[in-house]
Every structure is written in C-alpha cells, then in structure tokens.
Design a protein around this motif. Structure first.
Motif, PDB file in Angstrom:
ATOM      1  N   PRO A 103     -83.182 -58.139  11.773  1.00 54.59           N
ATOM      2  CA  PRO A 103     -82.493 -59.421  11.529  1.00 54.59           C
ATOM      3  C   PRO A 103     -82.205 -59.685  10.060  1.00 54.59           C
ATOM      4  O   PRO A 103     -81.135 -60.199   9.713  1.00 54.59           O
ATOM      5  N   LYS A 104     -83.135 -59.327   9.162  1.00 60.77           N
ATOM      6  CA  LYS A 104     -82.917 -59.587   7.738  1.00 60.77           C
ATOM      7  C   LYS A 104     -81.717 -58.809   7.213  1.00 60.77           C
ATOM      8  O   LYS A 104     -80.917 -59.322   6.429  1.00 60.77           O
ATOM      9  N   PHE A 105     -81.591 -57.558   7.668  1.00 58.99           N
ATOM     10  CA  PHE A 105     -80.439 -56.765   7.226  1.00 58.99           C
ATOM     11  C   PHE A 105     -79.159 -57.324   7.809  1.00 58.99           C
ATOM     12  O   PHE A 105     -78.139 -57.437   7.113  1.00 58.99           O
ATOM     13  N   LEU A 106     -79.176 -57.666   9.103  1.00 60.33           N
ATOM     14  CA  LEU A 106     -77.970 -58.176   9.741  1.00 60.33           C
ATOM     15  C   LEU A 106     -77.507 -59.470   9.093  1.00 60.33           C
ATOM     16  O   LEU A 106     -76.306 -59.709   8.939  1.00 60.33           O
ATOM     17  N   ARG A 141     -77.887 -60.271   5.973  1.00 58.94           N
ATOM     18  CA  ARG A 141     -77.414 -60.037   4.611  1.00 58.94           C
ATOM     19  C   ARG A 141     -76.533 -58.794   4.498  1.00 58.94           C
ATOM     20  O   ARG A 141     -76.262 -58.332   3.389  1.00 58.94           O
ATOM     21  N   ARG A 142     -76.101 -58.249   5.623  1.00 58.01           N
ATOM     22  CA  ARG A 142     -75.443 -56.939   5.593  1.00 58.01           C
ATOM     23  C   ARG A 142     -74.190 -56.942   4.723  1.00 58.01           C
ATOM     24  O   ARG A 142     -73.899 -55.958   4.043  1.00 58.01           O
ATOM     25  N   TRP A 143     -73.411 -58.026   4.761  1.00 61.50           N
ATOM     26  CA  TRP A 143     -72.182 -58.039   3.971  1.00 61.50           C
ATOM     27  C   TRP A 143     -72.489 -58.098   2.481  1.00 61.50           C
ATOM     28  O   TRP A 143     -71.762 -57.530   1.670  1.00 61.50           O
ATOM     29  N   TRP A 144     -73.585 -58.756   2.114  1.00 64.35           N
ATOM     30  CA  TRP A 144     -73.968 -58.830   0.706  1.00 64.35           C
ATOM     31  C   TRP A 144     -74.479 -57.488   0.201  1.00 64.35           C
ATOM     32  O   TRP A 144     -74.397 -57.178  -0.994  1.00 64.35           O
ATOM     33  N   ILE A 145     -75.011 -56.683   1.123  1.00 64.77           N
ATOM     34  CA  ILE A 145     -75.540 -55.370   0.736  1.00 64.77           C
ATOM     35  C   ILE A 145     -74.459 -54.294   0.794  1.00 64.77           C
ATOM     36  O   ILE A 145     -74.280 -53.517  -0.143  1.00 64.77           O
ATOM     37  N   VAL A 146     -73.725 -54.259   1.895  1.00 63.72           N
ATOM     38  CA  VAL A 146     -72.771 -53.174   2.141  1.00 63.72           C
ATOM     39  C   VAL A 146     -71.497 -53.327   1.321  1.00 63.72           C
ATOM     40  O   VAL A 146     -70.965 -52.340   0.787  1.00 63.72           O
ATOM     41  N   ALA A 149     -80.943 -44.064   9.613  1.00 68.00           N
ATOM     42  CA  ALA A 149     -81.080 -45.301   8.841  1.00 68.00           C
ATOM     43  C   ALA A 149     -80.255 -46.419   9.450  1.00 68.00           C
ATOM     44  O   ALA A 149     -80.740 -47.551   9.629  1.00 68.00           O
ATOM     45  N   VAL A 150     -79.009 -46.137   9.782  1.00 69.35           N
ATOM     46  CA  VAL A 150     -78.117 -47.171  10.295  1.00 69.35           C
ATOM     47  C   VAL A 150     -78.587 -47.667  11.653  1.00 69.35           C
ATOM     48  O   VAL A 150     -78.560 -48.875  11.932  1.00 69.35           O
ATOM     49  N   VAL A 151     -79.056 -46.758  12.495  1.00 70.88           N
ATOM     50  CA  VAL A 151     -79.555 -47.156  13.813  1.00 70.88           C
ATOM     51  C   VAL A 151     -80.792 -48.039  13.674  1.00 70.88           C
ATOM     52  O   VAL A 151     -80.984 -49.000  14.428  1.00 70.88           O
ATOM     53  N   ASP A 152     -81.632 -47.749  12.710  1.00 69.29           N
ATOM     54  CA  ASP A 152     -82.804 -48.587  12.483  1.00 69.29           C
ATOM     55  C   ASP A 152     -82.399 -49.966  11.957  1.00 69.29           C
ATOM     56  O   ASP A 152     -82.940 -50.984  12.380  1.00 69.29           O
ATOM     57  N   LEU A 153     -81.429 -49.994  11.054  1.00 63.75           N
ATOM     58  CA  LEU A 153     -81.034 -51.264  10.438  1.00 63.75           C
ATOM     59  C   LEU A 153     -80.310 -52.185  11.412  1.00 63.75           C
ATOM     60  O   LEU A 153     -80.333 -53.411  11.221  1.00 63.75           O
ATOM     61  N   GLN A 154     -79.684 -51.637  12.451  1.00 64.58           N
ATOM     62  CA  GLN A 154     -78.904 -52.479  13.351  1.00 64.58           C
ATOM     63  C   GLN A 154     -79.764 -53.482  14.127  1.00 64.58           C
ATOM     64  O   GLN A 154     -79.245 -54.467  14.662  1.00 64.58           O
ATOM     65  N   ASP A 155     -81.059 -53.246  14.184  1.00 65.90           N
ATOM     66  CA  ASP A 155     -81.954 -54.150  14.902  1.00 65.90           C
ATOM     67  C   ASP A 155     -82.860 -54.949  13.973  1.00 65.90           C
ATOM     68  O   ASP A 155     -83.826 -55.566  14.427  1.00 65.90           O
TER      69      ASP A 155
END
Length: 505
Positions: A323-326, A328-333, A315-321
């Motif tokens: 853009p939408k997750f990157l 908003r990552r701080w708002w999610i994590v 999951a993490v390897v997929d999310l690192q690429d």
C-alpha cells in the motif's frame, strides 16, 4: 500463499496493448536511428567473419557472423537492414520481461512497469542499436528464463524441451550461457526445486544443447581452445580498466538505467527471501552466483545483464501489493521515468554527428572515422612507387581496423588487409611474395622486431575531433620482412593490442 511446490496455476491477463505499444516504440526508435552514424567495430568484424564461415571462431560461436553475413548479402550493406534484427530483439525483450512479470503474478500495472524498465534500460537500447552478440543473447536469455518460470508454475515438461532448443541457440551466440545454467543447476540442487533435475525432458533438452554445441566445441579443440586465451585477454583488459571485482557492479547497475537501479536490489532480496516467491528462490541464487563468478574471473559487468529481467519482475510483483508504494508510486516512478527518458539523448545517436566529440556516448564514437581511416591509408598507398604496390599488403594493430579496411579499402583501390589480433589472425596471412607493409597502429619498437625498415608516414584523422580508438593512430610503411611470412605469421598472433587508444607514439 504458495509453498515450494504450489505455485499458482493461474496468472493475470496479459496487458497486451500497452506492452506491445511499449515494445513497438522501442523497435520504432531503434530502426529510425539505425543509419546513424556508421558500422560499429564489432559489426565490421562480424561482416568479415561471416565471409569466413566456420563451425566456430576463437572468440565466439558462429550464429551472429552467419546472421550478419545473411543480412549483408540480402540487403547490400544497408545499415537499416543490418540493424533491424537487433531492434526487433530489443522489442522482443520488452515483451518477454512483461511475460515474466505476469508469470510471477504481476497484474496489469506490474507488467507495464516491468516492460517500461526493460524498454528504457541501456542494455536494451544501446545493444539494440547494433547487430552484435548482446541483443541476441539478451533476448534468448530472457526467453529461456521466462520458459523456466512458466514451467515452475505449470509443470508442463514440454516447456523443458522448448527451453533446451532456446538454450542450444543461445550457446551459438555466446558461451557465457553455460555459466548461468551451471549456476542454475547448482542452485536447484541446493535450494530446490530438485524435482526439476529429475525431469527426463530436461535431460533430453540438455542432450539437444550438447548435440548442437558439439561442432563449435570440436572446432575449439582442434584449434587449441583459443576461447580460453580470449577470456584471459578480456580479464586483463577489465583489470587494467579498473572494472574487475566489485567494480563490475557499477557496470551491471548501469545496464538497468534509473528504474532498473531501483528495482534490482529490491527484486533480488525478494527472490532470495520472500516466502511468496520461495518456489523461485533458486533463480535469485543463480543470479548471485554468476555475478560472483564474473567478478572473480574478470568478466565484463554487462555479462550478467541478460538476466536482469528476473529481479526486475520480482521487485515489481512484490511492490504491486504494498500500500505505501501504491500510494506514492507516481512520486517515485515519475522522476525515474523522466530521467530514463532523458538518458536516451546521451546513449543513442539522436543528435548531429558534429556534436559527437562533446558527447559521453562512447558506443557511437566507435561508429565514426572508419572511411576516413581508409582514406588516410589510401594516401600512403598512393604515394608509394607504382612498382612496389603490387607487393604491398596492409596490417593493423587491431582486428576492428582490419575489418574496416576490408570494408572500405576495395573502393579505394587498397591491397588485401590482415591482422594478427585475436580472431582476425585466423582469416589468413600475407603471401610470401609480399615485401612491403602499410601498418596501422603499433609502435616502432614492436615493428622493428619483424621488418628491416620502418618509417612513419602519417596518422589517422576522423576529421570530427572524436577521440575514439583510431584517432591519431600512426600509419607506418614497413619493408624487408625478416622472415618468410609462413614463419612470421605465428609470431604476429596476439590477444592484446600493441598500443592502447590515447597512447599513440
């Protein structure tokens, strides 16, 4: 983009410093609270099992009893020493999770997030607080998965020999590992890479596994395969608790905590369907298979927890690429990270013992009241006529109670303790000269089957108001065994307890 046989030969650098800091924090936390509050029920059992060393036991292979016995002998019953190995293995699992993420192409941020997820997962922290099978199995299962993922990338068959050695050790902790590796072989045959199954070193490693496991299998065969009866008893307990079938998924999800809950379904979907991770698809199907097997057979929800780092890393390897997750990552994590940190205060004994009665921490509840139980039994024993004490033994409804009395009884002048419950039955029976029994637990209807006289003499009180499995248990004084102990002992063997916690007569 890699295809089925074109996994990248290169991986990002290891985020060594942050990963080691996270792992070190886990070890430091667990060691710092390792002397709170007392031995867990299974730790007490392993201490006794370690003094009855054998090639196998009815409920498991021999490695953890051996390790427990060694730590007890070397450090004289120190809780801190006893719990240092599981703390280090929990920290090791954090490092292995990061390494697995790296093997799948995870860069620095992905490795740190995978390590953090593992570090805050209940299966890491709660099991790492006690020397039981789970932290050892989780660490070894993680290492074996990392070696397998690394082999897929490098095709270095020497890794398969190391893998065989790790799995051989893992099978000395739990037989459950057979389920995963059976599922993995089947998934590799159906989904590939079938090349794995044609590697000679894989089968050499398999022969090593068989050779190392054979002595415990011989022990099981010589004793009528009691592991099967134990598995059925566990399935019955799971069913009675309403945790079987699909309900086990709630336990599995809880093993990963808040971060793990977010990553597990996403990672599993990517393992099963992502073209980028196609080479590793059989690992996703292996995980699915073991979850289904445990759901159907009544396994406990945490049985599959040892392999959670695979979907987490995917999951993490997929999310690192993405853009939408990157973006908003701080708002999610961040909220999930804060929630995960907050749960430490309810899943680990970082609070005063006086607050335990109001805590949801069931694991810590099972670590208190053992000396008080021994005190309660000692009161009954000391009240007996001195002429009767020499022919008195102690029996218990549960193996944990017997193990605790074995630990705390001698300092209180208590006689030998026995139990017909599960593995403890194999540790010996009372001598035929024993005419009086102090029985902890059970009920009058059960005891009347075996003894001519039965009278209740008291109840167990942990003096903390903690509603654990011993609180309120009756203490009986029984006499006049209806048969010689050599005949009575086979009838006392059982897998289930007579009375469940909270249902004391």
């Amino acid at each position: 983009m890699p295809t089925d046989w074109q996994a990248s030969p290169h991986v990002p650098p290891l985020a060594r410093r942050p990963v080691l800091i996270i792992a070190g924090a886990v070890a430091l936390l667990l060691i710092s609270i390792s002397n709170r509050f007392g031995f867990s029920n299974d730790e007490l059992y392993f201490l006794v099992a370690g003094r009855h060393l054998d090639w196998g036991y009815p409920d498991q292979p021999p490695l953890v009893p051996v390790l427990t016995h060694v730590m007890d002998v070397l450090f004289g019953g120190s809780l801190v020493a006893l719990r240092t190995p599981p703390a280090l293995m929990a920290a090791g699992s954090v490092v292995v999770a990061a390494l697995t993420s790296r093997e799948l192409g995870g860069r620095r941020g992905a490795q740190i997030l995978t390590a953090t997820t593992c570090a805050l997962a209940p299966i890491t922290l709660q099991s790492g607080h006690a020397l039981i099978t789970t932290p050892v199995d989780t660490f070894l299962a993680g290492v074996s998965c990392w070696l397998l993922v690394r082999w897929i990338r490098l095709r270095d068959d020497r890794l398969l020999l190391v893998l065989g050695a790790v799995v051989a050790i893992e099978l000395q902790v739990k037989y459950l590992a057979v389920t995963f590796w059976g599922a993995l072989f089947a998934a590799a045959l159906v989904f590939g890479p079938r090349e794995l199954l044609r590697r000679p070193k894989l089968w050499i490693g398999t022969l090593l596994v068989v050779a190392v496991t054979t002595p415990s299998l011989i022990w099981q065969a010589q004793h009528g395969w009691p592991q099967i009866a134990v598995s059925k008893a566990v399935a019955d307990e799971v069913a009675r608790a309403g945790q079987g079938g699909v309900h086990m998924l709630s336990t599995l999800f809880s093993c990963g905590g808040f971060l793990g809950l977010l990553l597990l379904p996403h990672g599993l979907v990517r393992l099963l369907g992502s073209s980028r991770l196609r080479t590793y698809r059989f690992l996703g199907w292996s995980f699915v298979i073991i979850v289904v097997v445990y759901a159907v057979t009544g396994g406990r929800g945490y049985y599959a927890g040892s392999y959670l780092m695979l979907p987490w890393a995917a999951a993490v390897v997929d999310l690192q690429d993405r853009p939408k997750f990157l973006k908003r990552r701080w708002w999610i994590v961040t909220p999930l990270l804060l929630l995960s940190l907050a749960t430490i205060f309810v899943m680990l004994p970082v609070y005063p013992k006086s607050e335990l009665a109001n805590s949801p921490d069931k694991a810590s509840m099972a670590t208190v009241g053992w000396p008080e139980m021994a005190d309660s039994v000692a009161e009954v024993y000391q009240a007996m006529p001195s002429a009767d004490r020499g022919a008195t033994v102690i029996l218990t409804d549960r193996y944990e109670q017997a193990a605790a009395l074995d630990r705390y009884g001698p300092s209180r002048g208590l006689p030998p303790v026995y139990s017909g419950h599960r593995s403890y039955w194999y540790f010996g029976r009372p001598a035929d000269t024993s005419r009086h029994v102090i029985f902890v637990g059970a009920d009058r209807e059960y005891l009347d089957k075996f003894f001519g006289s039965v009278s209740k003499k008291g109840r167990v009180d942990n003096r903390l108001g903690v509603n654990n499995l011993n609180q309120g248990m009756p203490i009986w004084l029984c006499g006049d065994p209806k048969k010689p102990w050599s005949q009575l002992w086979p009838e006392l063997y059982r897998q289930a307890v007579v009375i469940a916690p909270g249902k004391h007569p």
